[in-house]
Design a protein around this motif. Structure first.
Motif, PDB file in Angstrom:
ATOM      1  N   PHE A 196       0.814  -1.208   0.000  1.00  0.00           N
ATOM      2  CA  PHE A 196       0.000   0.000   0.000  1.00  0.00           C
ATOM      3  C   PHE A 196       0.853   1.267   0.000  1.00  0.00           C
ATOM      4  O   PHE A 196       1.989   1.274   0.471  1.00  0.00           O
ATOM      5  N   THR A 197       0.268   2.333  -0.523  1.00  0.00           N
ATOM      6  CA  THR A 197       0.872   3.660  -0.455  1.00  0.00           C
ATOM      7  C   THR A 197      -0.134   4.604   0.191  1.00  0.00           C
ATOM      8  O   THR A 197      -1.353   4.395   0.101  1.00  0.00           O
ATOM      9  N   VAL A 198       0.382   5.643   0.816  1.00  0.00           N
ATOM     10  CA  VAL A 198      -0.451   6.620   1.515  1.00  0.00           C
ATOM     11  C   VAL A 198      -0.678   7.836   0.619  1.00  0.00           C
ATOM     12  O   VAL A 198       0.251   8.335  -0.013  1.00  0.00           O
ATOM     13  N   THR A 199      -1.923   8.287   0.585  1.00  0.00           N
ATOM     14  CA  THR A 199      -2.233   9.485  -0.184  1.00  0.00           C
ATOM     15  C   THR A 199      -2.980  10.497   0.682  1.00  0.00           C
ATOM     16  O   THR A 199      -3.713  10.113   1.603  1.00  0.00           O
ATOM     17  N   LYS A 200      -2.767  11.765   0.393  1.00  0.00           N
ATOM     18  CA  LYS A 200      -3.474  12.829   1.104  1.00  0.00           C
ATOM     19  C   LYS A 200      -4.552  13.455   0.228  1.00  0.00           C
ATOM     20  O   LYS A 200      -5.212  14.411   0.635  1.00  0.00           O
ATOM     21  N   THR A 201      -4.717  12.910  -0.967  1.00  0.00           N
ATOM     22  CA  THR A 201      -5.670  13.505  -1.915  1.00  0.00           C
ATOM     23  C   THR A 201      -6.851  12.594  -2.210  1.00  0.00           C
ATOM     24  O   THR A 201      -7.619  12.861  -3.131  1.00  0.00           O
ATOM     25  N   GLY A 202      -7.007  11.526  -1.439  1.00  0.00           N
ATOM     26  CA  GLY A 202      -8.124  10.625  -1.641  1.00  0.00           C
ATOM     27  C   GLY A 202      -7.705   9.371  -2.383  1.00  0.00           C
ATOM     28  O   GLY A 202      -7.205   9.455  -3.513  1.00  0.00           O
ATOM     29  N   ALA A 203      -7.883   8.205  -1.748  1.00  0.00           N
ATOM     30  CA  ALA A 203      -7.491   6.933  -2.356  1.00  0.00           C
ATOM     31  C   ALA A 203      -8.290   6.691  -3.626  1.00  0.00           C
ATOM     32  O   ALA A 203      -9.511   6.841  -3.640  1.00  0.00           O
ATOM     33  N   SER A 204      -7.593   6.338  -4.697  1.00  0.00           N
ATOM     34  CA  SER A 204      -8.262   6.122  -5.983  1.00  0.00           C
ATOM     35  C   SER A 204      -7.949   4.752  -6.583  1.00  0.00           C
ATOM     36  O   SER A 204      -8.364   4.464  -7.691  1.00  0.00           O
ATOM     37  N   SER A 205      -7.210   3.921  -5.842  1.00  0.00           N
ATOM     38  CA  SER A 205      -6.907   2.573  -6.327  1.00  0.00           C
ATOM     39  C   SER A 205      -6.878   1.627  -5.144  1.00  0.00           C
ATOM     40  O   SER A 205      -6.851   2.048  -3.979  1.00  0.00           O
ATOM     41  N   SER A 206      -6.850   0.319  -5.424  1.00  0.00           N
ATOM     42  CA  SER A 206      -6.890  -0.685  -4.366  1.00  0.00           C
ATOM     43  C   SER A 206      -5.644  -0.655  -3.490  1.00  0.00           C
ATOM     44  O   SER A 206      -5.660  -1.137  -2.358  1.00  0.00           O
ATOM     45  N   SER A 207      -4.562  -0.078  -4.000  1.00  0.00           N
ATOM     46  CA  SER A 207      -3.309  -0.075  -3.254  1.00  0.00           C
ATOM     47  C   SER A 207      -3.071   1.222  -2.485  1.00  0.00           C
ATOM     48  O   SER A 207      -2.024   1.386  -1.866  1.00  0.00           O
ATOM     49  N   GLU A 208      -4.031   2.126  -2.518  1.00  0.00           N
ATOM     50  CA  GLU A 208      -3.875   3.397  -1.819  1.00  0.00           C
ATOM     51  C   GLU A 208      -4.732   3.436  -0.557  1.00  0.00           C
ATOM     52  O   GLU A 208      -5.815   2.853  -0.503  1.00  0.00           O
ATOM     53  N   VAL A 209      -4.230   4.152   0.469  1.00  0.00           N
ATOM     54  CA  VAL A 209      -4.994   4.384   1.693  1.00  0.00           C
ATOM     55  C   VAL A 209      -4.936   5.866   2.018  1.00  0.00           C
ATOM     56  O   VAL A 209      -3.932   6.537   1.749  1.00  0.00           O
ATOM     57  N   ASP A 210      -6.006   6.362   2.574  1.00  0.00           N
ATOM     58  CA  ASP A 210      -6.064   7.770   2.947  1.00  0.00           C
ATOM     59  C   ASP A 210      -5.296   8.007   4.238  1.00  0.00           C
ATOM     60  O   ASP A 210      -5.454   7.275   5.223  1.00  0.00           O
ATOM     61  N   ALA A 211      -4.481   9.052   4.249  1.00  0.00           N
ATOM     62  CA  ALA A 211      -3.714   9.404   5.447  1.00  0.00           C
ATOM     63  C   ALA A 211      -4.639   9.947   6.528  1.00  0.00           C
ATOM     64  O   ALA A 211      -5.705  10.493   6.249  1.00  0.00           O
ATOM     65  N   ILE A 212      -4.220   9.784   7.774  1.00  0.00           N
ATOM     66  CA  ILE A 212      -4.903  10.429   8.886  1.00  0.00           C
ATOM     67  C   ILE A 212      -4.668  11.930   8.741  1.00  0.00           C
ATOM     68  O   ILE A 212      -3.537  12.369   8.506  1.00  0.00           O
ATOM     69  N   SER A 213      -5.713  12.713   8.861  1.00  0.00           N
ATOM     70  CA  SER A 213      -5.581  14.155   8.690  1.00  0.00           C
ATOM     71  C   SER A 213      -4.532  14.726   9.634  1.00  0.00           C
ATOM     72  O   SER A 213      -4.575  14.499  10.851  1.00  0.00           O
ATOM     73  N   ALA A 214      -3.569  15.450   9.073  1.00  0.00           N
ATOM     74  CA  ALA A 214      -2.483  16.112   9.820  1.00  0.00           C
ATOM     75  C   ALA A 214      -1.571  15.112  10.537  1.00  0.00           C
ATOM     76  O   ALA A 214      -0.876  15.491  11.487  1.00  0.00           O
ATOM     77  N   ALA A 215      -1.587  13.865  10.105  1.00  0.00           N
ATOM     78  CA  ALA A 215      -0.715  12.859  10.731  1.00  0.00           C
ATOM     79  C   ALA A 215      -0.168  11.924   9.657  1.00  0.00           C
ATOM     80  O   ALA A 215      -0.265  10.706   9.761  1.00  0.00           O
ATOM     81  N   THR A 216       0.433  12.519   8.646  1.00  0.00           N
ATOM     82  CA  THR A 216       0.958  11.724   7.536  1.00  0.00           C
ATOM     83  C   THR A 216       2.100  10.811   7.970  1.00  0.00           C
ATOM     84  O   THR A 216       2.215   9.681   7.489  1.00  0.00           O
ATOM     85  N   VAL A 217       2.938  11.294   8.892  1.00  0.00           N
ATOM     86  CA  VAL A 217       4.074  10.492   9.347  1.00  0.00           C
ATOM     87  C   VAL A 217       3.580   9.205  10.004  1.00  0.00           C
ATOM     88  O   VAL A 217       4.069   8.110   9.710  1.00  0.00           O
ATOM     89  N   THR A 218       2.594   9.339  10.874  1.00  0.00           N
ATOM     90  CA  THR A 218       2.028   8.157  11.532  1.00  0.00           C
ATOM     91  C   THR A 218       1.391   7.227  10.507  1.00  0.00           C
ATOM     92  O   THR A 218       1.556   6.001  10.568  1.00  0.00           O
TER      93      THR A 218
END
Length: 207
Positions: free
Chosen positions: A160-182
């Motif tokens: 998986f990869t983390v996105t801050k712009t909204g997950a658009s594929s099966s391999s993406e997950v939405d980041a926790i707001s203001a907590a991208t590092v976590t």
């Protein structure tokens, strides 16, 4: 001179008594602390593999070898601490629970367990140790619809990869707001678990 000797003897006695007391306290608290740890791990296992009737240590599991394996795959901040088999009522292996520690958290190490079925479905994760920022990274512990953790329930095991712009594929997950590092730390830990899981079901050696 006598006063110096006396003071030295008093100090020695105090040191010996303090050391004995600390040792006694350690022996008294060691068993309860270990039991609490084991209970927490069992709870984490059951949380991510509710269908399992029991759990057993995976034969020949080697944490160092498993960690080396995922490190070589690119996950250098992750440690595979443990791996147990999830068993059904007939003692058939129906999947695995992997415990990982990532040092990439904003507040330090994060330790959590991930359940993955034999057919490669992630059941979710359960955090046992975390010290992220309250109201931000600590949201990684939140459960329920819309939570970060919900994205890893009944999800096909892949990288998986983390996105801050909204997950658009099966391999993406939405980041926790203001907590991208976590978010990236948690995702990196899950990716390390998926990588090691694939080595198990693929028959790769972890020795």
């Amino acid at each position: 001179m006598n006063k110096l000797v006396k003071d030295a003897l008093v100090l020695t006695c105090i040191t010996l008594v303090a050391g004995f007391a600390l040792g006694l306290v350690y022996e008294i608290t060691k068993a309860p602390i270990e039991k609490a740890h084991q209970d927490a791990m069992k709870e984490a296992y059951s949380s991510v593999f509710a269908d399992a009737a029991s759990f057993t240590e995976m034969e020949n599991f080697d944490s160092s070898a498993a960690t080396d394996y995922v490190n070589q795959a690119g996950y250098g901040t992750e440690t595979i601490d443990n791996c147990v088999e999830a068993l059904d009522a007939s003692n058939n292996v129906i999947g695995y629970v992997l415990t990982v520690t990532t040092s990439a958290g904003y507040g330090g190490n994060i330790t959590f367990s991930v359940g993955i079925t034999n057919d490669g479905i992630i059941n979710g994760y359960s955090i046992t140790d975390i010290s992220e920022t309250a109201g931000l990274g600590m949201k990684a512990k939140d459960t329920g619809d819309g939570s970060f953790s919900a994205q890893f329930i009944n999800r096909a095991a892949e990288i998986f990869t983390v996105t801050k712009t909204g997950a658009s594929s099966s391999s993406e997950v939405d980041a926790i707001s203001a907590a991208t590092v976590t978010s990236r730390a948690m995702t990196g830990g899950i990716n390390a678990c998926v990588t090691y899981f694939e080595s198990i079901v693929g028959g790769a050696s972890n020795e």
